[in-house]
Write an enzyme that holds these catalytic residues in place. Sequence first.
Site, PDB file in Angstrom:
ATOM      1  N   HIS A 177       0.831  -1.212   0.000  1.00  0.00           N
ATOM      2  CA  HIS A 177       0.000   0.000   0.000  1.00  0.00           C
ATOM      3  C   HIS A 177       0.867   1.263   0.000  1.00  0.00           C
ATOM      4  O   HIS A 177       0.686   2.153  -0.843  1.00  0.00           O
ATOM      5  CB  HIS A 177      -0.914  -0.009   1.237  1.00  0.00           C
ATOM      6  CG  HIS A 177      -1.725   1.240   1.406  1.00  0.00           C
ATOM      7  ND1 HIS A 177      -3.035   1.330   1.013  1.00  0.00           N
ATOM      8  CD2 HIS A 177      -1.410   2.465   1.914  1.00  0.00           C
ATOM      9  CE1 HIS A 177      -3.497   2.542   1.279  1.00  0.00           C
ATOM     10  NE2 HIS A 177      -2.520   3.249   1.825  1.00  0.00           N
ATOM     11  N   GLU A 178       1.779   1.346   0.943  1.00  0.00           N
ATOM     12  CA  GLU A 178       2.605   2.553   1.035  1.00  0.00           C
ATOM     13  C   GLU A 178       3.488   2.713  -0.194  1.00  0.00           C
ATOM     14  O   GLU A 178       3.777   3.835  -0.619  1.00  0.00           O
ATOM     15  CB  GLU A 178       3.454   2.516   2.309  1.00  0.00           C
ATOM     16  CG  GLU A 178       2.644   2.565   3.597  1.00  0.00           C
ATOM     17  CD  GLU A 178       1.716   3.760   3.676  1.00  0.00           C
ATOM     18  OE1 GLU A 178       2.044   4.828   3.107  1.00  0.00           O
ATOM     19  OE2 GLU A 178       0.648   3.639   4.304  1.00  0.00           O
ATOM     20  N   HIS A 204       3.297   6.833  -6.886  1.00  0.00           N
ATOM     21  CA  HIS A 204       2.603   8.064  -7.275  1.00  0.00           C
ATOM     22  C   HIS A 204       3.573   9.247  -7.203  1.00  0.00           C
ATOM     23  O   HIS A 204       3.639  10.088  -8.110  1.00  0.00           O
ATOM     24  CB  HIS A 204       1.410   8.270  -6.334  1.00  0.00           C
ATOM     25  CG  HIS A 204       0.387   9.220  -6.847  1.00  0.00           C
ATOM     26  ND1 HIS A 204      -0.728   9.558  -6.125  1.00  0.00           N
ATOM     27  CD2 HIS A 204       0.283   9.909  -8.001  1.00  0.00           C
ATOM     28  CE1 HIS A 204      -1.474  10.404  -6.807  1.00  0.00           C
ATOM     29  NE2 HIS A 204      -0.874  10.637  -7.954  1.00  0.00           N
TER      30      HIS A 204
END
Length: 771
Positions: free
Chosen positions: A558-559, A565
């Site tokens: 997730h991180e 991004h």
Amino acid sequence: MSVHRTLRLLSLFRLSASRRLWRWSWPLWRLHAGIWVAAGSLVGFEMLDVALAGAALVPEVAPLLLLSLAILWWARSRVLATPLSLLAFYADRVTDGANPLLDDSTLPYGVPPYPTIRPEHYLPAFEAAFAQHRHEIEAITGDPSAPDFWNTLLPLERAGELLDRVSRAFFNVSSADATPEIQSIDEQLAPLMSAHGDAIALDTALFDRIRTVYHSRNTVDLTPEQHYLVERRYTAMSRAGAGLDIAGKTRLTEINSRLSTLTSQFEKHLLADTNELAVVVTDQADLDGLADGEISAARRAAADRGIEDAWLITLPLFTGHPWLAHLRNHETRARIMTASRSRGGHAGPHDNGQTLQEIVLLRAERAGILGYGSHAAYVIADQTAGSTAAVNDLLRRLAVPAAANAAREKARLTADAAPVEASDWAFVTEAVRQAEYDIDTAALRAWFEAERVLRDGVFFAAERLYGITFAERDDIPAHHPDARVFEVSEADGSPLGLYILDLYTRDTKRGGAWMNSLATRSGLRGTAPVVVNNLNVARPAPGTPTLLTLDEVTTLFHEFGHALHGLFATVEYPSFAGTAVRRDFVEFPSQVNEMWALWPEVLSHYARHIDTGEPLPADVTERLRASEAFNQGFATSEYLAASWLDMAWHTLDADHAAAVTDVAAFEAAALRDIGLDDPAIPPRYASTYFAHVFSGGYSAGYYSYIWSEVLDADTVEWFRENGGLTRANGERFRQRLLGVGGGKDPLEAYRDFRGRDADIAPLLRRRGLDG
């Protein structure tokens, strides 16, 4: 036009024309800036403007004028004992110019030179950056030419580069290594940051120029990113209160200053209480059920605090400790749950009750000043959700089936046992999971060795999707010895940026997991991205491998989605760089990246037994996928309960906020209202330790995770329909979503990627809410 305004314009014109003052040495310029700030508080900024304008017009008298101002300020400081001591600071910088934060870093990618940065460097660097930034803004507002994109928005994007660099360096440390010295600086800095931000956000002259450019934006030739920048800058200043009268602005700055102090105080209290409430165990038998690595981690945690012959169970940010699923001793589980739920909510020096109530009241008052009925209405009006009604409708729509599912799960858990308590839910659930799916999540840890998960899982999936590669750089220092630095390269070998991983928990690190950016990619500034992932994994004993839980594996993926991004966003203007997107969109890329954790091709590559090297058996993999909806009633309910508490607090107007006197009673009423008041399923975060909304950036925004998950679930289906882990799919996702950063309306970017708006049906199926 007033005399001081005329002289200011002449001064700025003179500066831009001859640059004589700017040719002074950098230390003397900093002395000039410091005296400007300090003397302004003494003689008034109007008189100071006249003096400095004179210095610009007649450079020969500048030293005398500056010396006079310095003497005046010194006299005032001797009489009034002003705490800022700005002149002393700047005089010190003149004689000792060695502040590594004020010079361009010589390290690769401009990484802050942390080995040479001392705590005492931060505040002086911030004050110099404030002065420089304000001077840059005044050069814009003092430009006598008609406002346009090139003389207003462009220099505004260039402005503040030093402040941005110093801020990122400090706040990366204050979240990951908040020593007492750093916490003290944070407390001193909070009102200074607030005041500086307000001085710019509420600058009438700047707003007038931006408003002029905004109203003419459709009549000039601008690129799509430039056009969007004008709209976002105008919206930001309008929402900040730049159009208010003097009384409104004055009260707004008072509120913002106080809020900056309160939110820092909330985080400080929470960190201290979390450390103090860690559970000490003196009999190893009370840890029965934990894996050897978990027991050794608890032993090391105790030793690190100087506690002999004991084990220490530190507390994660969320309510439910991951070890509750395996601890067989009911009393130990109860102690952990009690400690977790009491953080910040008991009498003593770390009580957050009054702090959060004042935060709520001031946020509500501020919203009223800005023309909104509540803080939530203010926040959400500028998010993709658009309104509190849309958010509340979604939360209520999901809460009903989630509560029903949770009730069925609870009935199953209590069929052959006593009524399940909050501290027992995870343990009893684990037993049911093993019985129904033959999955022992504790045993899975042997297949999830951290280094292999990172390199053969997280990095591997990124390489397959985007062609990027990773090489560890031991020669680049990070903010803490635990943190590791990796250089990221494109498929053709060209450099992309840096990825820094800080995996382990420590007493100075705040709870949870998050991503920071030490630098973002901006064409205008010519900078490359440097991103940081922070987790809170318990450190095992020396010589023992780090084995992750399935939840920790998912968190790492997730991180890393946030990191991707930040690495891929390719924009011209700093305002849109990295993850600078709407709050209820920013979790979308990270949630999408979670899918690869259990993707067959990825899982088989990294899930290897720590002793034998054998892959996770195929039948176990299938059972894991079959159990994905297991316990989703509980998981969805605890999340929605926290989201609803956030909305309940922040939909209050000032009068109703002032009437709240009991935090626990308010919480109970809010949870009854949405039907999520089962004592066995506490909120993922209760108010007194809800850092996301009372010390982080998610106030009236914790709903973002489920809102973004609508897009995420729909995107996962797209990947499955189009071949999954392929370069073509990765490039489409990178170019049309990750790569645009904040330079495009996020829902427009999603439609460009998906070909339509997101469908909620995949989310309902994933969460087991479609029945």
